[in-house]
Write a protein that holds these residues in place. Structure first.
Motif, PDB file in Angstrom:
ATOM      1  N   SER A   1       0.825  -1.216   0.000  1.00 31.28           N
ATOM      2  CA  SER A   1       0.000   0.000   0.000  1.00 31.28           C
ATOM      3  C   SER A   1       0.857   1.264   0.000  1.00 31.28           C
ATOM      4  CB  SER A   1      -0.913  -0.003   1.247  1.00 31.28           C
ATOM      5  OG  SER A   1      -0.139  -0.119   2.430  1.00 31.28           O
ATOM      6  N   TRP A   2       2.146   1.138  -0.329  1.00 30.10           N
ATOM      7  CA  TRP A   2       3.057   2.275  -0.247  1.00 30.10           C
ATOM      8  C   TRP A   2       2.668   3.399  -1.202  1.00 30.10           C
ATOM      9  CZ3 TRP A   2       5.472  -2.500  -2.011  1.00 30.10           C
ATOM     10  CH2 TRP A   2       5.861  -3.332  -0.950  1.00 30.10           C
ATOM     11  N   LEU A   3       2.909   4.612  -0.729  1.00 26.73           N
ATOM     12  CA  LEU A   3       2.695   5.799  -1.557  1.00 26.73           C
ATOM     13  C   LEU A   3       3.966   6.640  -1.678  1.00 26.73           C
ATOM     14  CD1 LEU A   3      -0.782   6.984  -0.210  1.00 26.73           C
ATOM     15  CD2 LEU A   3      -0.317   5.880  -2.419  1.00 26.73           C
ATOM     16  N   TYR A   4       4.950   6.355  -0.840  1.00 21.24           N
ATOM     17  CA  TYR A   4       6.166   7.166  -0.798  1.00 21.24           C
ATOM     18  C   TYR A   4       7.396   6.256  -0.731  1.00 21.24           C
ATOM     19  CZ  TYR A   4       2.748  10.650   0.765  1.00 21.24           C
ATOM     20  OH  TYR A   4       1.652  11.474   0.868  1.00 21.24           O
ATOM     21  N   PHE A   5       8.509   6.756  -1.247  1.00 18.41           N
ATOM     22  CA  PHE A   5       9.792   6.084  -1.059  1.00 18.41           C
ATOM     23  C   PHE A   5      10.895   7.125  -1.202  1.00 18.41           C
ATOM     24  CE2 PHE A   5       9.139   6.004  -5.617  1.00 18.41           C
ATOM     25  CZ  PHE A   5      10.401   6.216  -6.159  1.00 18.41           C
TER      26      PHE A   5
ATOM     27  N   THR B   1      12.770  11.562   4.670  1.00 18.41           N
ATOM     28  CA  THR B   1      13.424  12.582   3.843  1.00 18.41           C
ATOM     29  C   THR B   1      14.445  13.364   4.676  1.00 18.41           C
ATOM     30  OG1 THR B   1      11.449  12.801   2.458  1.00 18.41           O
ATOM     31  CG2 THR B   1      13.033  14.597   2.373  1.00 18.41           C
ATOM     32  N   ARG B   2      14.118  13.616   5.951  1.00 14.41           N
ATOM     33  CA  ARG B   2      15.076  14.294   6.830  1.00 14.41           C
ATOM     34  C   ARG B   2      16.351  13.468   6.962  1.00 14.41           C
ATOM     35  NH1 ARG B   2      16.810  13.726  11.619  1.00 14.41           N
ATOM     36  NH2 ARG B   2      15.323  12.031  12.095  1.00 14.41           N
ATOM     37  N   ARG B   3      16.202  12.164   7.083  1.00 11.37           N
ATOM     38  CA  ARG B   3      17.376  11.282   7.182  1.00 11.37           C
ATOM     39  C   ARG B   3      18.197  11.322   5.898  1.00 11.37           C
ATOM     40  NH1 ARG B   3      14.673   5.681   8.477  1.00 11.37           N
ATOM     41  NH2 ARG B   3      16.855   4.960   8.428  1.00 11.37           N
TER      42      ARG B   3
ATOM     43  N   SER C   1      22.132  12.632   5.428  1.00 11.24           N
ATOM     44  CA  SER C   1      23.185  11.774   4.850  1.00 11.24           C
ATOM     45  C   SER C   1      23.858  12.406   3.645  1.00 11.24           C
ATOM     46  CB  SER C   1      22.594  10.435   4.427  1.00 11.24           C
ATOM     47  OG  SER C   1      21.776  10.584   3.267  1.00 11.24           O
ATOM     48  N   GLY C   2      23.248  13.483   3.093  1.00  9.59           N
ATOM     49  CA  GLY C   2      23.840  14.187   1.970  1.00  9.59           C
ATOM     50  C   GLY C   2      23.448  13.684   0.605  1.00  9.59           C
ATOM     51  N   VAL C   3      22.599  12.664   0.496  1.00  9.89           N
ATOM     52  CA  VAL C   3      22.266  12.110  -0.812  1.00  9.89           C
ATOM     53  C   VAL C   3      21.374  13.040  -1.626  1.00  9.89           C
ATOM     54  CG1 VAL C   3      22.538   9.713  -0.083  1.00  9.89           C
ATOM     55  CG2 VAL C   3      20.293  10.799   0.107  1.00  9.89           C
ATOM     56  N   LEU C   4      20.749  13.997  -0.980  1.00  9.75           N
ATOM     57  CA  LEU C   4      19.876  14.932  -1.705  1.00  9.75           C
ATOM     58  C   LEU C   4      20.519  16.310  -1.864  1.00  9.75           C
ATOM     59  CD1 LEU C   4      16.367  14.105  -0.180  1.00  9.75           C
ATOM     60  CD2 LEU C   4      17.418  13.206  -2.270  1.00  9.75           C
ATOM     61  N   ASP C   5      21.818  16.413  -1.587  1.00  9.65           N
ATOM     62  CA  ASP C   5      22.490  17.699  -1.727  1.00  9.65           C
ATOM     63  C   ASP C   5      22.476  18.158  -3.186  1.00  9.65           C
ATOM     64  OD1 ASP C   5      23.013  17.768   0.903  1.00  9.65           O
ATOM     65  OD2 ASP C   5      25.137  17.261   0.772  1.00  9.65           O
ATOM     66  N   SER C   6      22.304  19.453  -3.392  1.00  4.55           N
ATOM     67  CA  SER C   6      22.311  20.035  -4.726  1.00  4.55           C
ATOM     68  C   SER C   6      23.724  20.444  -5.102  1.00  4.55           C
ATOM     69  CB  SER C   6      21.375  21.242  -4.797  1.00  4.55           C
ATOM     70  OG  SER C   6      21.511  21.899  -6.048  1.00  4.55           O
TER      71      SER C   6
END
Length: 398
Positions: free
Chosen positions: A359-363, A385-387, A391-396
């Motif tokens: 039933s997932w809606l997010y990942f 998302t905060r995690r 961790s830096g994986v979403l850094d621009s």
């Protein structure tokens, strides 16, 4: 009685043999001798002819400088290609070629592809040339997630698109048939989709994109292809798209699309999102997230779809990027993008055709190791998302 006994004709105490018996024996001896001579002559002539042929049935050296392009189809062996090489004047005889192949331990490992060989090569030289990668025309290696056009990555190098990759393998040293990326774009944007081998279920969607050279996006499957360097741009694209269409059909894309409530083109488009968004091992879960969001309905909001319409791309997108309306931006439009956004692998297709149950809606991927978490609520997603940010994986890179 005595006269009859003397009538039996004896000579020096031995009985005389009839004359015709001796003549027959002599005749048989002559015949046997003749047969032996004939067999010996035949063997001699055969050996002499064989020795003579071995001398004249092979060229000397590595060729006369005139190049020929030879294709080795998949699954071929040396024994199958010899006659063609003889016919084209590359080697003198199949017998000498097979002998040379038998004497070369690497002959069993010949690779499929196109090879540049010279005319009038010795059999041993021809075998060696076919085993030398330097004589092989480069294979076109399309990876999952590849796009038709080049991609400029923010803070990184340009990622070559499929059109540029084709240009690379055809525009090599000694090539007389350089197919440029521009000529491929022109064919892609103007030639009728059916003439390029586009499957029937995708033709209307392709035509709806007008003269956009990206309208064939997703219709060339990832894989390693032998590209005939003598083909023109139209022939190369048709070959690649036709072979890909066969792979689509082999997955029963039309039947599976009906089962999950999509058209085959929508299924292919969704599979391209999986290819760009999901880490290995989670393809089927991301497929379920896509279907769950479409069913609500709920915007997909995939950053990969935002990036596809940008001149420069990166993992993270800005608020401005996500607000930009394009035919692909699933933040700014509902449903799936207008077209696939990349080449989807068989793994991505199979995942979309056979999604996981959930039933997932997010990942979101939360670390550099690719750990991806799936959840049902926005609150859980915010925490994940905060995690990821920490961790830096979403850094621009902007």
């Amino acid at each position: 009685m005595t006269g009859k006994r003397h009538a039996r004709a004896t000579f020096k105490g031995r009985r005389m043999e009839p004359v015709y018996v001796k003549r027959r024996q002599r005749f048989i001896a002559v015949v046997i001798s003749a047969v032996i001579l004939l067999i010996g002559a035949t063997i001699y002539i055969g050996v002499a002819t064989s020795n003579h042929s071995s001398v004249v049935a092979d060229y000397e050296g590595s060729g006369n400088g005139t190049m020929q392009l030879v294709e080795i189809p998949e699954g071929s062996s040396m024994s199958e290609i010899g006659p063609e090489l003889v016919e084209r004047g590359i080697i003198a005889s199949n017998a000498s070629f097979q002998s040379a192949a038998a004497a070369n331990p690497g002959a069993a490992s010949i690779q499929p592809g196109f090879f540049r060989l010279q005319e009038q090569m010795s059999a041993a030289s021809a075998v060696s040339a076919l085993l030398d990668p330097a004589n092989q025309v480069d294979l076109l290696d399309i990876h999952g997630g590849a796009t038709l056009m080049d991609v400029t990555v923010v803070g990184g190098a340009t990622r070559l698109g499929i059109f540029s990759q084709i240009a690379q393998v055809t525009c090599t040293a000694g090539s007389t048939n350089c197919i440029t990326a521009q000529s491929l774009q022109q064919i892609a944007s103007t030639v009728a989709p059916a003439e390029l081998g586009v499957p029937q279920w995708a033709i209307a969607a392709v035509e709806s994109r007008g003269n956009d050279p990206k309208r064939l996006e997703g219709l060339i499957m990832p894989g390693r292809y032998v590209v005939n360097p003598e083909d023109d741009a139209r022939g190369i694209l048709r070959d690649l798209i036709t072979r890909s269409a066969t792979q689509f059909a082999d997955t029963d894309i039309e039947g599976r699309a009906r089962v999950i409530g999509l058209t085959p083109y929508e299924l292919l488009t969704a599979a391209s999102l999986i290819e760009r968004e999901a880490p290995a091992g989670d393809f089927d879960k991301v497929a379920r997230v896509i279907l769950n969001r479409l069913a609500l309905p709920m915007p997909l909001q995939f950053d990969s779809t935002v990036n596809y319409g940008l001149s420069e791309q990166e993992v993270a997108t800005t608020d401005e990027d996500r607000a930009t309306e394009t035919p692909w931006n699933t933040y700014a439009r509902d449903g799936l993008p207008a077209t696939p956004i990349a080449a989807a692998s068989l793994e991505a297709l199979h995942a979309m055709e056979n999604p996981a149950e959930g039933s997932w809606l997010y990942f979101v991927t939360i670390d550099s190791s690719g750990t991806t978490v799936f959840n049902d609520t926005f609150e859980q997603h915010q925490e994940d998302t905060r995690r990821a940010l920490e961790s830096g994986v979403l850094d621009s890179n902007r």
